[in-house]
Design an enzyme around this catalytic site. Structure first.
Site, mmCIF file in Angstrom:
data_model
loop_
_atom_site.group_PDB
_atom_site.id
_atom_site.type_symbol
_atom_site.label_atom_id
_atom_site.label_comp_id
_atom_site.label_asym_id
_atom_site.label_seq_id
_atom_site.Cartn_x
_atom_site.Cartn_y
_atom_site.Cartn_z
ATOM 1 N N GLY A 221 -25.085 12.929 49.773
ATOM 2 C CA GLY A 221 -24.318 12.321 48.691
ATOM 3 C C GLY A 221 -22.850 12.248 49.053
ATOM 4 N N SER A 222 -22.019 12.250 48.033
ATOM 5 C CA SER A 222 -20.602 11.981 48.254
ATOM 6 C C SER A 222 -19.855 13.220 48.761
ATOM 7 C CB SER A 222 -19.975 11.511 46.947
ATOM 8 O OG SER A 222 -20.048 12.554 46.005
ATOM 9 N N THR A 225 -18.886 15.761 45.883
ATOM 10 C CA THR A 225 -19.974 16.659 45.477
ATOM 11 C C THR A 225 -20.259 17.665 46.591
ATOM 12 O OG1 THR A 225 -20.898 14.855 44.180
ATOM 13 C CG2 THR A 225 -22.323 16.741 44.535
ATOM 14 N N GLY A 226 -20.198 17.200 47.838
ATOM 15 C CA GLY A 226 -20.413 18.107 48.978
ATOM 16 C C GLY A 226 -19.448 19.290 48.936
ATOM 17 N N GLU A 243 -25.138 15.908 54.316
ATOM 18 C CA GLU A 243 -25.036 14.534 54.835
ATOM 19 C C GLU A 243 -24.146 13.776 53.859
ATOM 20 O OE1 GLU A 243 -26.126 13.514 57.607
ATOM 21 O OE2 GLU A 243 -27.953 14.594 58.145
ATOM 22 N N CYS A 277 -25.246 4.986 53.954
ATOM 23 C CA CYS A 277 -24.225 5.898 54.486
ATOM 24 C C CYS A 277 -23.721 5.419 55.824
ATOM 25 C CB CYS A 277 -24.801 7.302 54.590
ATOM 26 S SG CYS A 277 -26.385 7.347 55.426
HETATM 27 P P1 NAD Z 1 -23.203 11.857 44.515
HETATM 28 O O1 NAD Z 1 -22.540 12.959 45.266
HETATM 29 O O2 NAD Z 1 -22.533 11.295 43.341
HETATM 30 O O3 NAD Z 1 -24.648 12.321 44.006
HETATM 31 C C1 NAD Z 1 -25.630 12.820 44.891
HETATM 32 C C2 NAD Z 1 -26.503 13.816 44.146
HETATM 33 O O4 NAD Z 1 -25.744 14.991 43.849
HETATM 34 C C3 NAD Z 1 -27.040 13.310 42.811
HETATM 35 O O5 NAD Z 1 -28.391 13.727 42.688
HETATM 36 C C4 NAD Z 1 -26.144 14.012 41.801
HETATM 37 O O6 NAD Z 1 -26.730 14.191 40.542
HETATM 38 C C5 NAD Z 1 -25.938 15.353 42.475
HETATM 39 N N1 NAD Z 1 -24.763 16.114 42.033
HETATM 40 C C6 NAD Z 1 -23.621 15.654 41.446
HETATM 41 N N2 NAD Z 1 -22.779 16.679 41.212
HETATM 42 C C7 NAD Z 1 -23.382 17.812 41.660
HETATM 43 C C8 NAD Z 1 -23.000 19.179 41.735
HETATM 44 N N3 NAD Z 1 -21.819 19.603 41.289
HETATM 45 N N4 NAD Z 1 -23.862 20.051 42.298
HETATM 46 C C9 NAD Z 1 -25.053 19.648 42.783
HETATM 47 N N5 NAD Z 1 -25.466 18.362 42.731
HETATM 48 C C10 NAD Z 1 -24.648 17.453 42.183
HETATM 49 O O7 NAD Z 1 -23.515 10.747 45.607
HETATM 50 P P2 NAD Z 1 -24.151 9.284 45.401
HETATM 51 O O8 NAD Z 1 -23.111 8.417 44.759
HETATM 52 O O9 NAD Z 1 -25.497 9.397 44.790
HETATM 53 O O10 NAD Z 1 -24.376 8.809 46.900
HETATM 54 C C11 NAD Z 1 -23.494 7.995 47.597
HETATM 55 C C12 NAD Z 1 -22.783 8.766 48.679
HETATM 56 O O11 NAD Z 1 -23.756 9.404 49.522
HETATM 57 C C13 NAD Z 1 -21.968 7.895 49.611
HETATM 58 O O12 NAD Z 1 -20.740 8.518 49.909
HETATM 59 C C14 NAD Z 1 -22.829 7.828 50.870
HETATM 60 O O13 NAD Z 1 -22.113 7.540 52.050
HETATM 61 C C15 NAD Z 1 -23.441 9.176 50.885
HETATM 62 N N6 NAD Z 1 -24.682 9.172 51.681
HETATM 63 C C16 NAD Z 1 -24.708 9.866 52.851
HETATM 64 C C17 NAD Z 1 -25.848 9.836 53.643
HETATM 65 C C18 NAD Z 1 -25.912 10.589 54.941
HETATM 66 O O14 NAD Z 1 -27.004 10.711 55.499
HETATM 67 N N7 NAD Z 1 -24.806 11.106 55.448
HETATM 68 C C19 NAD Z 1 -26.960 9.102 53.227
HETATM 69 C C20 NAD Z 1 -26.894 8.400 52.020
HETATM 70 C C21 NAD Z 1 -25.744 8.454 51.247
#
Ligand code: NAD
Length: 471
Positions: A221-222, A225-226, A243, A277
């Site tokens: 994810g983003s 959040t990471g 990731e 991503c």
């Molecule tokens: P996001 O971080 O908004 O959400 C991802 C997940 O995290 C969701 O299920 C969300 O509910 C959960 N989440 C949110 N806050 C949280 C917290 N505090 N604790 C635990 N979980 C929480 O990301 P997104 O908008 O769904 O995804 C898009 C991003 O992901 C882009 O930046 C993209 O580049 C990245 N991405 C990376 C890869 C990779 O392999 N590196 C692959 C796909 C997407």
């Protein structure tokens, strides 16, 4: 309209609270998704913890057999699940869309089932023998994004299960139903408690991360959040694979034939409407080929049918959600205000759905928001360079380090450039060409840990050394 369920300990759980899920192409309601409670999260982790010792104790071949049954379930339900992906995420059934995503789910399930992590003798002489064993970690929490919802969930779930962990999965709140349906089907062939789901907003994910019985988090994810997950994991020393976002540079060298590379570049940048991503998100093109590449890409953009992905012939769908759509609009408007040249696209489409045309933006430079921020949408900034050193410096100047690519007809020169680019993967004459046998992961701000192949499998184990005195 149907309400979908999570699965905990093999049982469907009915949630009191739900939220509406809409098709991003039509804005029509397609179902209600459950919102788990804190108690649900605790129960899901407890069910996974209870099931884990028996699952880990199974003979390795038996677990492989189970995983191959999962691959069969995915194969038999490909069309139904692909339709869910299209209705919920937006990518079309055709082109590199939801059927393609389902084929990837099958491949990324079969490959870990075929891999082994045998005991390694890391040292031996007449006095001692040291063996490295790889053991399951325990309960793995998987937190998935919305762009490739089923495929990324599979990337997280399958290697973890293969080596004897059990899993609690939380899909993105933007793409919940398809994932819950996939897990419901998979559960028919797995022992109860081995794979559980919870559902809802970020706070539910945070609850999973904070549970002390979750020993490893697989997160995609983003970056923001990471960061939160890193902080939340500290108290329990939870292991992490992160990731995160990318801002992949593609460097096009002066010896290319623009027409020959255009299609590879196009899908490298616009796969899933750029919501990938490892899409090319900034294109650096040598000045001698600048207009040639721009023209070849915009010719392709004009030809690609965009629309409701359930219809035949469509290869590009809508942006998945309003938040992402607004971000794309904002970045393009900012580029316009900074005198960028909009080669094609550049204005939202009329009518229902979050449709935005493929947009190619020229005459821009590093420092523009569209170049420096991850757009995660169908917009590509193209930057001119005259000296390869400038292009390498530009590629490396941001904190992102997921993927990158170099395009050239001279492989040796391309490899020299690739070696100097700071990214987890640098592709040559292709972009985003991931493979289930090839480790994939980011460097710098794009996260740490790798998925896929043997290295990916190792990352969901913990090493144990057994050291024997032979004297
Ligand atoms: P996001 O971080 O908004 O959400 C991802 C997940 O995290 C969701 O299920 C969300 O509910 C959960 N989440 C949110 N806050 C949280 C917290 N505090 N604790 C635990 N979980 C929480 O990301 P997104 O908008 O769904 O995804 C898009 C991003 O992901 C882009 O930046 C993209 O580049 C990245 N991405 C990376 C890869 C990779 O392999 N590196 C692959 C796909 C997407």
């Amino acid at each position: 309209m149907k309400t979908y369920h999570t699965i905990i300990g093999g049982k469907q759980i009915i949630s009191k609270n739900t939220f509406e899920v809409k098709n991003p192409a039509t804005e029509e309601l397609i179902g209600h998704a459950p919102i788990s409670t804190k108690t649900d999260v605790a129960e899901a982790v407890a069910a996974a913890k209870k099931a884990q010792p028996d699952w880990a104790a199974l003979d390795d071949d038996k677990r492989k057999e189970y995983i191959m049954k999962v691959a069969e379930v995915l194969t038999n339900n490909t069309e139904e699940l692909a339709t869910w992906i299209t209705k919920e995420q937006g990518k079309p059934l055709g082109g590199p869309g939801s059927m393609f995503e389902m084929q990837a789910c099958v491949g990324w399930t079969q490959v870990p089932a075929s891999l082994d992590l045998p005991v390694e003798v890391v040292f031996e002489d007449e006095t001692r023998r040291d063996e490295l064993h790889r053991k399951a970690i325990g309960v793995v929490g998987a937190i998935a994004p919305w762009n490739w919802p089923l495929m990324i969930a599979i990337w997280q779930i399958i290697p973890a299960l293969r080596v004897g962990n059990t899993v609690v999965l939380k899909p993105s709140e933007y793409t919940t139903i398809g994932t819950l349906e996939m897990v419901r089907m998979i559960n028919e062939v797995l022992p109860a408690g081995v794979l559980n789901t919870i559902s809802g907003p970020g706070e539910i994910g945070a609850e999973l991360v904070g549970n002390k019985d979750v020993k490893k988090i697989m997160f995609t994810g983003s970056n923001s959040t990471g960061q939160k997950i890193i902080e939340a994991s500290a108290g329990n020393m939870t292991r992490l694979t992160l990731e995160l976002g990318g801002n992949d540079a593609a460097i096009v060298m002066e010896d290319v034939d623009p027409n020959a590379i255009a299609e590879g570049l196009f899908w490298g940048a616009f796969l899933n409407m750029g919501q990938t991503c490892a899409c090319a998100k900034r294109l650096y093109v040598h000045e001698s080929k600048y207009e040639g590449v721009i023209n070849a890409l915009s010719d392709l953009a004009e030809k690609m049918p965009m629309g409701n992905g359930l219809e035949d012939g469509i290869v590009l769908g809508p942006i998945q959600n309003k938040m992402q759509y607004d971000k794309v609009v904002d970045l393009v408007e900012d580029a316009k205000a900074n005198n960028a040249r909009i080669v094609c696209g550049g204005s939202p489409k009329e009518g229902k759905g979050f449709f935005y045309p493929i947009t190619i933006v020229a005459d821009v430079a590093d420092g523009l928001r569209l170049v420096d921020e991850e757009q995660f949408g169908p917009v590509l900034p193209i930057i001119k360079y005259s000296n390869i050193e400038e292009a390498i410096k530009s590629a490396n100047r941001l904190e992102a380090g997921l993927g990158a690519s170099v395009w050239s007809s001279n492989l040796e020169e391309a490899k020299k450039v690739a070696a100097r680019v700071e990214a987890g993967t640098v592709w040559i004459n292709q972009h985003g060409a991931i493979h289930p046998m090839v480790p994939f992961g980011g460097v710098k701000g794009s996260g740490y840990g790798v998925e896929f192949g043997l290295d990916g499998l190792k990352s969901v184990t913990q090493p144990q050394v057994i050291s024997i005195n032979k004297a």
